[in-house]
Design a protein around this motif. Sequence first.
Motif, PDB file in Angstrom:
ATOM      1  N   GLY A  12       0.968   8.389   6.827  1.00  0.00           N
ATOM      2  CA  GLY A  12      -0.226   7.558   6.981  1.00  0.00           C
ATOM      3  C   GLY A  12      -1.107   8.053   8.105  1.00  0.00           C
ATOM      4  O   GLY A  12      -0.619   8.456   9.160  1.00  0.00           O
ATOM      5  N   LYS A  58       0.829  -1.206   0.000  1.00  0.00           N
ATOM      6  CA  LYS A  58       0.000   0.000   0.000  1.00  0.00           C
ATOM      7  C   LYS A  58       0.867   1.261   0.000  1.00  0.00           C
ATOM      8  O   LYS A  58       0.514   2.270  -0.616  1.00  0.00           O
ATOM      9  N   ASP A  59       2.033   1.189   0.685  1.00  0.00           N
ATOM     10  CA  ASP A  59       2.976   2.317   0.641  1.00  0.00           C
ATOM     11  C   ASP A  59       3.459   2.544  -0.791  1.00  0.00           C
ATOM     12  O   ASP A  59       3.523   3.687  -1.274  1.00  0.00           O
ATOM     13  N   LYS A  66      -3.020   7.093   2.822  1.00  0.00           N
ATOM     14  CA  LYS A  66      -1.562   7.200   2.711  1.00  0.00           C
ATOM     15  C   LYS A  66      -1.241   8.245   1.649  1.00  0.00           C
ATOM     16  O   LYS A  66      -1.743   8.178   0.528  1.00  0.00           O
ATOM     17  N   THR A  67      -0.395   9.212   2.040  1.00  0.00           N
ATOM     18  CA  THR A  67      -0.073  10.342   1.172  1.00  0.00           C
ATOM     19  C   THR A  67       1.441  10.453   1.000  1.00  0.00           C
ATOM     20  O   THR A  67       2.159  10.532   1.994  1.00  0.00           O
ATOM     21  N   ALA A 110       0.830   4.183  -2.985  1.00  0.00           N
ATOM     22  CA  ALA A 110       0.681   5.615  -2.697  1.00  0.00           C
ATOM     23  C   ALA A 110       1.825   6.419  -3.308  1.00  0.00           C
ATOM     24  O   ALA A 110       1.606   7.486  -3.898  1.00  0.00           O
ATOM     25  N   SER A 133      -4.709   6.665   9.974  1.00  0.00           N
ATOM     26  CA  SER A 133      -5.722   5.607  10.037  1.00  0.00           C
ATOM     27  C   SER A 133      -6.757   5.935  11.098  1.00  0.00           C
ATOM     28  O   SER A 133      -6.407   6.322  12.215  1.00  0.00           O
ATOM     29  N   THR A 184      -7.624   3.803   6.129  1.00  0.00           N
ATOM     30  CA  THR A 184      -6.281   4.375   6.078  1.00  0.00           C
ATOM     31  C   THR A 184      -6.100   5.230   4.826  1.00  0.00           C
ATOM     32  O   THR A 184      -6.464   4.817   3.729  1.00  0.00           O
ATOM     33  N   VAL A 189       6.154   8.320   3.096  1.00  0.00           N
ATOM     34  CA  VAL A 189       4.694   8.224   3.084  1.00  0.00           C
ATOM     35  C   VAL A 189       4.138   8.614   4.451  1.00  0.00           C
ATOM     36  O   VAL A 189       4.576   8.093   5.475  1.00  0.00           O
TER      37      VAL A 189
END
Length: 531
Positions: free
Chosen positions: A313, A266-267, A298-299, A270, A315, A296, A311
Amino acid sequence: MLVIDLIYNLALLAALSVISGFIVERWKNHRVNAVMQGLLFGTIAVIGMLRPLNLGAGLIFDGRSVVISLCGLFFGPVSVTVSVLMAAILRYYQGGAGAVTGLLVISSSAIIGLFFYYKITKQNKEISALQLFGIGILVHIAMILFMFTLPRSMFLSVIKSIALPVIVVYPLATILIGKIISDNLTRNRFMHELKESESALRKSENFLSILVNTIPDLVWLKDKNGIYLSCNVMFGRFFGAEVKDIIGKTDYDFIESELVDFFREKDRIAMEAGKPTHNEEWITFADDGHRALLDTVKTPMYDDEGKLIGVLGISREITEKKLADDKIQNLLREKELLLQEVHHRIKNNMNTIKGLLSLQIMAEGDTPAAASLRDAESRVQSMIMLYDRLYCTENFRELSVKDYFVPLTEEIVGSFTHRSKIKINTDIEDFILNINKLTPLGIIVNELLTNMMKYAFVGRDSGVITLSASMKNDHVIIQVQDDGVGIPEDVDFHKPKGFGLELVNMLTEQIEGSIRIERGEGTKFVLEFTV
């Protein structure tokens, strides 16, 4: 020898002036600092006057002009007033032929220093060596000019002895002492600003730390290799570790590899997307063992040069919300099933009523009772059609007039054997009405169309019926018109003779409207009401 004595005198003053920097650091209060600077510079001037260059009875030269002018230049009116009073009292006490000249030099030095204080120093401008040299020249030109106040027998010899050394050495001393003081002030100002910046930075960091740790969500920042750069206390609960023990480590140090691989994937998504991404994930908090569903975000984060840092995060636990949503969805499904069942039962009951009416019509044969039952059957059919249309829409309280009236017209007219001879024109705008209005309207239109199909074209092979509906500024107009033989003059809604018109009149009052008959080439019924 004269130059050496002057240099010795000024070197003492330069050494003592360094103490000024200590005062600036030690006393932060502006007024106290100003008084202390005045006392310091006054003391320096007094020391110089106690070991002056003596040119005769009452004729002394020292560095007081330099010191007092610089006191005024750098520290303003309070400081220079204190130093001037100290120097003036001593010079008056020393007396001699040059006492008046000495007092004038003290005063002029203070005035010149103060002038440039307001022009340069107070405006927080940096003073250059060239400016200091110019101030020194100006102060000591004034000193030389004041030599003309000495007795005539003395001033020529004094000027001849002192003018050149004073105009050369004293401005240089002004530069030397001025730069020491200026550098001290600059350094102290820089240190003060640095301390204020550090204090503001610490406050900002503390505030940010409090803010992040107060957030009930899990917040963390990883670099692009998955190493934790920061996180909040709530995130520490997930790992069951202190924040300081998480920084510098990776997920592999705390949780099983399968979940780590999911997080890292997922990282990666993103970072490659270059924008915030969402996902839901089930986790188990290590601190108390409770399981939670997280939403969550993630930016990817970038530095000022656009280089990827890592990243960020955030959540939020949505377990209760998810359970509530699931419960609502189940209730909605149950409600939908219940509505379907109710719909079928109501529709079946209405069809049963219609069927019973049809059977009774058949039993009655061609009698007036059969005609009345047929009218009732038609009314029930209009209600069935309205109910069916409402069920097929998402909104059970409102319906499009066009979607309802067009098929209703076809249904009513189609039930007559001579339908093929009658042309139906519709001009219906597409607007929405509430079920409370549509139910009586459907029966009204049914009655009017039925009446026209029965009586408007008696003895004729063809005819035209026009149905129109429009709404403007919440005002609705419905018109039903035929080009038939015309309605008798004695028919009136105010004194209806048949049940049909009486029903129309009653339903019109129910919707708080009005209806009228227009006679001419056929018959026109005009119904108006406001929504």
